[in-house]
Design a protein around this motif. Structure first.
Motif, PDB file in Angstrom:
ATOM      1  N   SER A  96       0.594  -1.218  -0.037  1.00  0.00           N
ATOM      2  CA  SER A  96      -0.084   0.056  -0.041  1.00  0.00           C
ATOM      3  C   SER A  96       0.771   1.264   0.058  1.00  0.00           C
ATOM      4  N   ALA A  97       2.161   1.070  -0.071  1.00  0.00           N
ATOM      5  CA  ALA A  97       3.121   2.135  -0.156  1.00  0.00           C
ATOM      6  C   ALA A  97       3.643   2.225  -1.338  1.00  0.00           C
ATOM      7  N   ILE A 217       5.797   6.947   5.073  1.00  0.00           N
ATOM      8  CA  ILE A 217       4.690   6.376   4.422  1.00  0.00           C
ATOM      9  C   ILE A 217       3.360   5.830   5.529  1.00  0.00           C
ATOM     10  N   GLU A 218       3.146   6.950   6.297  1.00  0.00           N
ATOM     11  CA  GLU A 218       2.009   7.015   7.457  1.00  0.00           C
ATOM     12  C   GLU A 218       0.658   6.693   6.671  1.00  0.00           C
ATOM     13  N   TYR A 219       0.551   6.779   5.503  1.00  0.00           N
ATOM     14  CA  TYR A 219      -0.692   6.711   4.639  1.00  0.00           C
ATOM     15  C   TYR A 219      -0.754   5.069   4.687  1.00  0.00           C
ATOM     16  N   ALA A 220       0.053   4.429   4.480  1.00  0.00           N
ATOM     17  CA  ALA A 220       0.006   3.129   4.135  1.00  0.00           C
ATOM     18  C   ALA A 220      -0.934   2.204   5.101  1.00  0.00           C
ATOM     19  N   VAL A 225       3.413   0.026   6.955  1.00  0.00           N
ATOM     20  CA  VAL A 225       4.023   0.881   7.834  1.00  0.00           C
ATOM     21  C   VAL A 225       5.363   0.257   8.767  1.00  0.00           C
TER      22      VAL A 225
END
Length: 249
Positions: A96-97, A217-220, A225
């Motif tokens: 997801s990153a 990559i905190e959005y992943a 993460v």
């Protein structure tokens, strides 16, 4: 992950002259060891550049998680600039990153290309980020080059960076690496295994490796993460922040 060979540690010469040839071409030397003066770039004793081979296409055709630590110690060459890779991050399919999550677009198409090509993109429209595409065509995986150490071309590196320093801040960060090499997104999809332009050369394997979670990559998803897919050469100051999240492999 394969067992790395152990290498002798060598004293560091004065900055950016020519690379010295070891007595035994099959012997190895230390990588990125701290010199007496912390302000001097650490130039590594490796075979002369004319003797170092370009890595073949087959070298890159493996999972990004396997390729990432194998890129440590390898050399990037463009024009008179040669950098030794000291820190990388792996990005895999179904990650997801990874940019492959967007599917094939004009920007991400190189990620799905043949392993051994460059994938270059702009971060925040400012920073040129160099990635090495991994695995076979269609997979969608790459390794981000986060940090390097200078081997040759210090003056060119400083000019391109707009920073007259010999400290690690010169090359510790992926945007700094792209700027030091003087590349743009036009280099995306360039084959790193062919002579000319931007090349990836063989180099000595590190004695020890550090691992940790990837940066920014905190959005992943949480599992991505927290995945320990960041790799760095132990014992070198040429590593980007944060360093306190890294531990021995």
């Amino acid at each position: 992950m394969k067992q790395t060979r152990r290498f002798k540690r060598v004293s560091i010469a004065k900055p950016i002259k020519k690379i010295s040839k070891p007595n035994d071409r099959d012997s190895a030397t230390g990588i990125c060891q701290r010199s007496k003066s912390a302000t001097k770039p650490e130039i590594h004793s490796v075979p002369t550049l004319d003797e170092i081979k370009i890595m073949p296409r087959e070298f890159f055709e493996m999972d990004a998680l396997d390729l990432a630590p194998r890129l440590l110690g390898k050399l990037l060459r463009r024009d008179d600039v040669v950098l030794q890779i000291t820190e990388v991050e792996a990005y895999r399919p179904n990650d997801s990153a990874c940019h492959a999550r967007f599917g094939i677009t004009p920007r991400t198409a190189p990620v799905f290309g043949q392993g051994g090509h460059a994938y270059v993109y702009l971060c925040y429209g400012l920073h040129t980020m160099l990635n090495v595409v991994a695995d076979k065509q269609g997979v969608g995986a790459a390794v981000l080059i986060r940090s390097c150490a200078p081997v040759t071309g210090l003056k060119t590196i400083q000019q391109r960076r707009g920073q007259i320093t010999e400290k690690p801040v010169l090359l510790t960060g992926p945007g700094k690496v792209g700027q030091a090499l003087g590349i743009s997104t036009d280099w995306s999809n360039h084959p790193l295994y062919t002579p000319g332009g931007l090349e990836l050369l063989d180099g000595p394997e590190p004695d020890k490796i550090l691992i940790g979670p990837r940066v920014g990559i905190e959005y992943a998803l949480p599992e991505h993460v927290n995945a320990l897919w960041r790799f760095a050469i132990a014992g070198t100051p040429w590593i980007s922040a944060p360093k306190n999240t890294l531990r021995p492999l």
